[in-house]
Scaffold this active site. Structure first.
Site, PDB file in Angstrom:
ATOM      1  N   TYR A 124      38.541  16.803  21.631  1.00 52.39           N
ATOM      2  CA  TYR A 124      39.623  16.644  22.589  1.00 52.39           C
ATOM      3  C   TYR A 124      40.858  17.491  22.307  1.00 52.39           C
ATOM      4  CZ  TYR A 124      40.702  13.859  26.639  1.00 52.39           C
ATOM      5  OH  TYR A 124      40.921  13.453  27.928  1.00 52.39           O
ATOM      6  N   LYS A 172      27.659   9.057  17.155  1.00 51.66           N
ATOM      7  CA  LYS A 172      26.340   9.660  17.381  1.00 51.66           C
ATOM      8  C   LYS A 172      25.926  10.324  16.072  1.00 51.66           C
ATOM      9  CE  LYS A 172      22.910  10.732  20.182  1.00 51.66           C
ATOM     10  NZ  LYS A 172      22.081   9.797  20.958  1.00 51.66           N
ATOM     11  N   ASP A 205      25.446   6.614  23.364  1.00 55.63           N
ATOM     12  CA  ASP A 205      24.647   6.476  24.593  1.00 55.63           C
ATOM     13  C   ASP A 205      24.218   5.022  24.798  1.00 55.63           C
ATOM     14  OD1 ASP A 205      23.319   7.061  22.226  1.00 55.63           O
ATOM     15  OD2 ASP A 205      21.540   7.844  23.216  1.00 55.63           O
ATOM     16  N   ASP A 229      37.447   8.213  25.170  1.00 58.89           N
ATOM     17  CA  ASP A 229      37.952   8.617  26.490  1.00 58.89           C
ATOM     18  C   ASP A 229      36.959   8.184  27.570  1.00 58.89           C
ATOM     19  OD1 ASP A 229      39.608  10.155  28.315  1.00 58.89           O
ATOM     20  OD2 ASP A 229      37.958  11.585  28.379  1.00 58.89           O
ATOM     21  N   ASP A 233      37.144   4.688  30.363  1.00 61.05           N
ATOM     22  CA  ASP A 233      37.089   4.787  31.826  1.00 61.05           C
ATOM     23  C   ASP A 233      35.952   3.917  32.374  1.00 61.05           C
ATOM     24  OD1 ASP A 233      39.139   6.700  31.779  1.00 61.05           O
ATOM     25  OD2 ASP A 233      38.224   7.833  33.419  1.00 61.05           O
TER      26      ASP A 233
END
Ligand code: ATP
Length: 339
Positions: A124, A172, A205, A229, A233
């Site tokens: 980011y 991950k 995931d 992030d 959302d």
């Protein structure tokens, strides 16, 4: 004297920020309000999205209310995302993004989770370049033990203080063994200091899958910047939508209140934006930074009561929707009764 630096930035920032500041003035008239500018329009005028004066004022105040800045999805010489720079410059190393049920038809009853997102590194931070004459784009994913440790500690402290039961560490590490692997290892080390809190780890995931399927299984979600992030959302959808989702970027003695949503160019200037996310972000500033939980609670109660009365902006209800101004009037009236 408490001070706050108010930056509307772009789009609906010019609508939701003044609305939320009206609420702040009702509950905390002693807070001195300074205004500053940032964002795309500022860049077009001054050649920088975050002028030095804005940065200095934000640092001097130690508290910022930020609307939302527009950012093009193509490279523009000299432009960078101002809020990303501001978060880093102010060392707000954690972003707290709660999703809690609100009485609107679009929300999921019972949901009550908080994403604690690392805020200073990972993909980011826009360390990017191209090679091959622009045919290859490269973004650097850098994870450090220092940043992972402080955000993990913040997540577990928050869980402990708020009586939350579980922290889900998202990563991950099965693929990104060095970067996410480090985040995972450090977070698990911190977890050892909080034996009363249940810890689970989850691949990002899988976390996305479960957030869609069963959001009630989550309590605190601890995630690196990029995953945080995206997941916040997703979680916001269960809270009733982006117009209702608040956040607080927090460091040591410094904080930036900022809605999860962007500058919503599709509705900017129409007076229909939902100011709830911004208002609740200010409630978070009052609770976590200025340590005024009773005032924060009054704002949250007022918002809840106004929504419960059926006053919805257009993102929640397409018929009989109230304007940004009307919604804010009702929140201010209710808050006055409560404080
Ligand atoms: P940005 O590039 O700044 O992120 P965006 O339009 O891609 O802008 P958002 O601003 O988050 O992303 O908006 C996504 C959708 O949600 C848009 O349709 C927008 O109108 C809606 N939306 C976001 N915030 C609000 C709000 N406060 N009130 C009403 N609708 C909103």
């Amino acid at each position: 004297m408490l001070q706050v630096c108010v930056i509307e930035a772009d789009g609906i920032g010019h609508e939701v920020v003044p609305a939320a500041v009206r609420v702040l003035r009702v509950v905390a008239p002693d807070v001195e309000i300074q205004t500053a500018e940032a964002g795309w329009d500022t860049f077009k005028r001054l050649g920088t999205p975050l002028p030095d004066e804005t940065l200095q004022m934000a640092k001097a105040c130690g508290a910022v209310i930020f609307g939302a800045a527009a950012s093009p999805s193509y490279p523009v010489d000299g432009y960078y995302v101002p809020i990303v720079r501001l978060r880093r410059e102010l060392a707000t190393y954690a972003s707290l993004r709660p999703t809690r049920y609100l009485p609107v038809p679009t929300a999921r009853e019972g949901v009550n989770l908080i994403v604690v997102r690392e805020n200073t590194e990972d993909l980011y931070v826009q360390h990017e370049h191209t090679e091959d004459d622009g045919q290859t784009g490269i973004s650097e994913k850098r994870i450090t033990a220092v940043a992972s440790e402080r955000v993990a500690r913040r997540a577990y402290e928050l869980a402990r203080r708020n009586g939350r039961e579980k922290v889900t560490i998202v990563h991950k590490a099965s693929v990104l063994v060095q970067s996410d692997g480090l985040f995972r290892r450090v977070a698990l080390e911190i977890a050892d200091h909080y034996p009363e809190i249940k810890t689970e780890e989850m691949l990002v995931d899988t976390a996305a899958y479960w957030l869609v399927k069963d959001p009630l299984r989550f309590d605190v979600i601890l995630a690196p910047n990029m995953y945080g992030d995206i997941l916040s959302d997703m979680a916001a959808a269960w809270g009733g939508g982006l117009g209702l989702a608040p956040s607080l970027n927090i460091g040591d003695g410094v904080a930036i209140a900022e809605p999860v949503h962007g500058c919503a160019p599709d509705i900017a200037g129409l007076g229909i934006a939902n100011p709830t996310a911004m208002i609740l972000s200010i409630a978070m500033l009052l609770r976590h930074h200025w340590l005024r939980p009773e005032v924060a609670f009054a704002i949250e109660t007022a918002v809840r009561d106004v929504l419960y009365s059926g006053a919805y902006t257009r993102d929640i209800a397409s018929v009989n929707a109230v304007s940004t101004e009307e919604f804010t009037n009702r929140v201010c009236d209710r808050v006055r009764e409560l404080v």
